[in-house]
Structures are given as C-alpha cells and as structure tokens.
Design an enzyme around this catalytic site. Structure first.
Site, mmCIF file in Angstrom:
data_model
loop_
_atom_site.group_PDB
_atom_site.id
_atom_site.type_symbol
_atom_site.label_atom_id
_atom_site.label_comp_id
_atom_site.label_asym_id
_atom_site.label_seq_id
_atom_site.Cartn_x
_atom_site.Cartn_y
_atom_site.Cartn_z
ATOM 1 C CG ASN A 127 -1.820 1.213 1.283
ATOM 2 O OD1 ASN A 127 -1.401 2.315 0.928
ATOM 3 N ND2 ASN A 127 -3.053 1.026 1.720
ATOM 4 C CD GLU A 137 -4.940 4.082 1.137
ATOM 5 O OE1 GLU A 137 -5.509 5.188 1.075
ATOM 6 O OE2 GLU A 137 -4.436 3.627 2.174
ATOM 7 C CE1 TYR A 193 -6.705 0.406 1.562
ATOM 8 C CE2 TYR A 193 -8.111 1.715 0.136
ATOM 9 C CZ TYR A 193 -7.413 1.556 1.323
ATOM 10 O OH TYR A 193 -7.449 2.546 2.267
ATOM 11 C CG ASP A 239 -4.391 -2.242 3.408
ATOM 12 O OD1 ASP A 239 -4.690 -2.913 4.415
ATOM 13 O OD2 ASP A 239 -4.337 -0.993 3.408
ATOM 14 C CG ASN A 259 -7.523 -1.431 6.095
ATOM 15 O OD1 ASN A 259 -6.668 -0.901 6.811
ATOM 16 N ND2 ASN A 259 -7.877 -0.929 4.932
ATOM 17 C CG ASP A 312 0.044 4.702 6.046
ATOM 18 O OD1 ASP A 312 0.168 4.434 4.837
ATOM 19 O OD2 ASP A 312 -1.055 4.980 6.572
ATOM 20 C CG HIS A 313 0.235 0.175 4.407
ATOM 21 N ND1 HIS A 313 -0.517 -0.902 4.798
ATOM 22 C CD2 HIS A 313 -0.561 1.268 4.529
ATOM 23 C CE1 HIS A 313 -1.736 -0.484 5.127
ATOM 24 N NE2 HIS A 313 -1.786 0.825 4.980
#
Lengths: 260, 260
Positions: free
Chosen positions: A7, A34, A112, A152, A154, A252-253
């Site tokens: 991501n 993303e 995602y 991702d 989540n 951030d990933h």
DNA sequence: GTCGAAGGGG
DNA sequence: CCCCTTCGAC
C-alpha cells in the site's frame, strides 16, 4: 516466483521510492493499493521502462489498485462485476479496490479492503458487506485455478499481529466480526503465507503516521498473501521489508513479499 | 562584505536549499523575501547553527522578510512605522514587507515590494502607494548613514531586464509608472549595484513557474541592490547565481549578491 | 507551477 | 502525521 504487496499511499508521491525498491527487489509481480490516481494520470512509463507490464484501476483521491507484472497478465479484469455481475455487486465496484489477472496459471487477486473507520460505523458495515461480496467472488474464481489473494486487508488476523492487543477487541482491524471475515476466506481454502514460516508476533506491515507509531514499533500486520493449497505448499519464504518504512516521506505501509 | 538577496517563496519549503547555498556562499548578510511564516514558526535554529543572527518579520501565508547576518544588527526595526510614524504609514505595515538593521555603519533595508497584479488594478494602486511611503522612509534614513536597499522590487528597471520587452510597457513590473518609482529612488541618491559592472541585458533573477520560463530563459531582473554613493563606489562585484533556480523544487527567484 | 490554507480522510 | 482537493495568490 516472487509476489509483493504494498500500500503506497499515493503512487505519484511514492513513485521514486517504488522505483528504487523494484531496482533492489525485482519481484515478478508487485500489487499496489491506494494509488489515489485516475488511470489516465498513472505514471506508467518509469515502471514499464523497468520491464513491467502495468495494469491499473484507479479513481480520484481515494483507493485505487494496480499490478506490475514482468510477464503480461492473462484474463485480466477489474472489480467484482466481470465475475459476479451487476445484480450481485450493486455499487461495490464504485470504489476501485479489486484488480486481477493470471500469470503462470496462477490468478493474482489484488485487493484494497475498506478500512471501516470504527466498529459499528456506516463504513464498518460497508467493510463487512464488501467482505461478503469478496467471498462470493473468490468462490467463483476458485473453480478455475490456484489463487494468490493479496493486498491491504485492514485486518490483523490474530493477536500476534498487533503490537499491543489488549483492549483491541472492539478496535477497527481487530474486531471479532472482521476476524471472522478472514476466517471465512480461510474456510474457502486460503492460507496465510506469512504464517507458514513465521510463528512469532512482532512483525508488522503498517504503522500509523499519527502517533509516530513506527519509531515505537507500534505496528499492525494487515497486509497479506492468502494462497490456495497448491501454492501454499510451494511457499519457500514470506517476509516483510521494513526498509521502505524507514525512508524519508514513507508510505505508512511497507512491502510484504511471498516466494513460491 | 557580501550581501545577498533571495526571494525564497516559503522559507519552510526552501530551508534545505538555503542552508546548502549558505554553506557554499557564506555571505555576511542574506536578505530573504516571501518567507510566508509567522515569526514563532520561522526555522531559526539551522541558520543560527551556521553562525548567523536571524531577524524575522513574517505573517501567515503571504509576504514576510528576514535578515541573516554574521554580525548582530544594530538599530534593528521592522516596517515603516518606527521611522515614519503611524500617521503617515496608515495600514501599509499590515503586510510584512520591510526589515532593516545596521552592520558596519551600513544600514541594510530589505524590502519585498508588492507585485501589483496587473496595471491599473487595485493591487497596482497599492504598489504605487507603497513606493511613495518607501520614498519618505528612505529620505528619513538617508540623514543617518549609507544604505544598502535590497530585495524583490517586482520591477524591471529597463528593457535590458526583460527577456523580451516588446509589448511589455503596459505589463506589470515594466510599466512607466513603476519604472518612475525606481527612478525616484535613484533621485534620492541610490544606484543599481548590478549595473555598475554589467551593462548587457539577458541576466535575470526571476522566471515564472507557470510557463516553464526558466527552461526557455524567459526571465526578468527584478531583485536588486540599490546603494548610496559611498557604498556604490566601493562595489567590486555584483552577480546573479542561477544555480539554485536549476535545483529540484526551486524558488522562482534566484540569489543576487553584491560585494563591496 | 508552486506556495500555504482549509477541510476530509485514514 | 500525511495524503488529496480546492482555493487565492503570484
């Protein structure tokens, strides 16, 4: 074959970092989430120059997925609709969150999965509904060939996947309902590649920007490869590369790579 | 003594480039314009670490001026009011465009003169009014000592200072009224340091971001040092350093340095 | 084109 | 904290 998932939190902002990473790690397939860009504006050329075929499904500002593949993909499609039809999918394809193609008789499904905001919110319900459609979509695809489902998610599948699981059972990405959705995917025949070879906790793929979580290693493992049995048994390695998360202006990933 | 002027178009965005430039060019004084930051948030420390005293007069988002000086400044003030009084200045000090101090018996006056938008506009009138106040301000200061008046004047003094002057006589930064305002400054006893040693055209300090003007060298010379006679006669060099404008993510202006 | 601000999102 | 968009400014 090496398949990575990352991501990138905007491909236009992260372009140079992704190029540098691919130079160091010339994986066969890189699945991105993303990307945050419409297809017309995706920076294809630099990745094509590296020898990748570039497949994108993006939208303005939010979401967006892409696959870079050394070999061209067969049976490429975007979203759930080509497999499930509009009747079932409804508006779940409005957000660009699924892209898929076949390489070496392996179907790559890059997802995602919605973040869900907070447990019980409207966005949480959307996340759970999305998981249900994903389940039906995977059931259809399973009739065809082996699948590498990655991206991702989540969701942290179990407590080893959170830096501190205490009091997180009503936290987004760790709630029982989200974990049940992961279990449902496993029931279809998918297995978590990372957990074939890594049994300890403390390895993460995402750290919140807000709380400077990375410097304290307060991470979550929410980026995964779920493989059907035929692939899972061949897995020789699966690892998280935290180097990109240490760079200046990182996503951030950080990438997760499976090898089989 | 070397005194440089540089419109940095945000000191927070340009901090690293200004530091790198000062390491290469350890001028005695650097005058900055368009710092675009309130005084509390100005990144003083890295420049102080280089041995500079830092003087700032900024506001949120727009304008803002600063002086970095190897020696501390005497008789430091901001705006016109300390010299002319509120009666005369009115609201012309609301925008932070003037900062001044004395070093080695030389008064440095660092100005960011209003752009003026387009000839005849309300902002154009503001620019012309601002020039009038500047004139009165300089008259007062001239009674004291030699002056180095430098900064972004947003005026090209003559046709040599524009890449293509044809049809620019009603263009902002080149109109007769703006050039008269520069002439008025000269009448007070100031002389253009750059023109003591450079008589040809084709040397510019600003290139518009919008039209990719730099790659075509479609520039303007609008950043100047105007010196009183005692300093002007001592000028040994005055040059424009275009290197910073060639960097990644540059300011649209590049430094001009005078030596005397 | 690039800047800062403000507002939404994670 | 970092991303994106929209906005006014130059």
């Amino acid at each position: 074959m090496q398949i990575a998932t990352w991501n990138v939190n905007s491909i236009r902002t992260r372009k140079e970092q992704v190029l540098a990473w691919l130079n160091e790690h010339p994986v066969d397939v890189l699945c991105l989430q993303e990307t945050k860009v419409i297809d017309r504006d995706f920076p294809r050329t630099p990745f094509e120059s590296l020898g990748y075929s570039v497949y994108v499904s993006g939208q303005k500002s939010y979401n967006g997925v892409a696959i870079f593949s050394k070999q061209p993909l067969d049976s490429f499609h975007c979203g759930f609709t080509p497999v499930l039809g509009e009747e079932i999918v409804g508006n779940y394809d409005e957000q660009k969150r699924v892209i898929s193609g076949v390489i070496d008789q392996v179907r790559i499904v890059n997802v995602y999965i919605p973040n869900g905001s907070s447990v019980g919110s409207e966005k949480y319900d959307y996340k759970m509904g999305w998981f249900e459609i994903l389940n039906q979509y995977l059931e259809k695809l399973l009739t065809e060939r082996e699948i590498c489902l990655c991206g991702d998610f989540n969701v942290a599948p179990d407590d080893r996947d959170i830096y501190d699981p205490t009091g997180k059972d009503n936290h987004i990405m760790a709630s029982p309902q989200e974990r049940s959705a992961i279990e449902a995917i496993k029931k279809l025949g998918f297995q978590d590649a990372f957990r074939k070879l890594n049994h300890e906790g403390g390895q993460y793929s995402w750290w919140d920007y807000r709380t400077r979580a990375f410097s304290k290693n307060r991470g979550w493992r929410i980026d995964h490869h779920f493989l059907t049995e035929g692939l899972y048994e061949k897995v020789s390695n699966c690892w998280i590369d935290i180097i990109p998360r240490q760079q200046e202006k990182p996503s951030d990933h950080t990438p997760v790579i499976v090898e089989f």
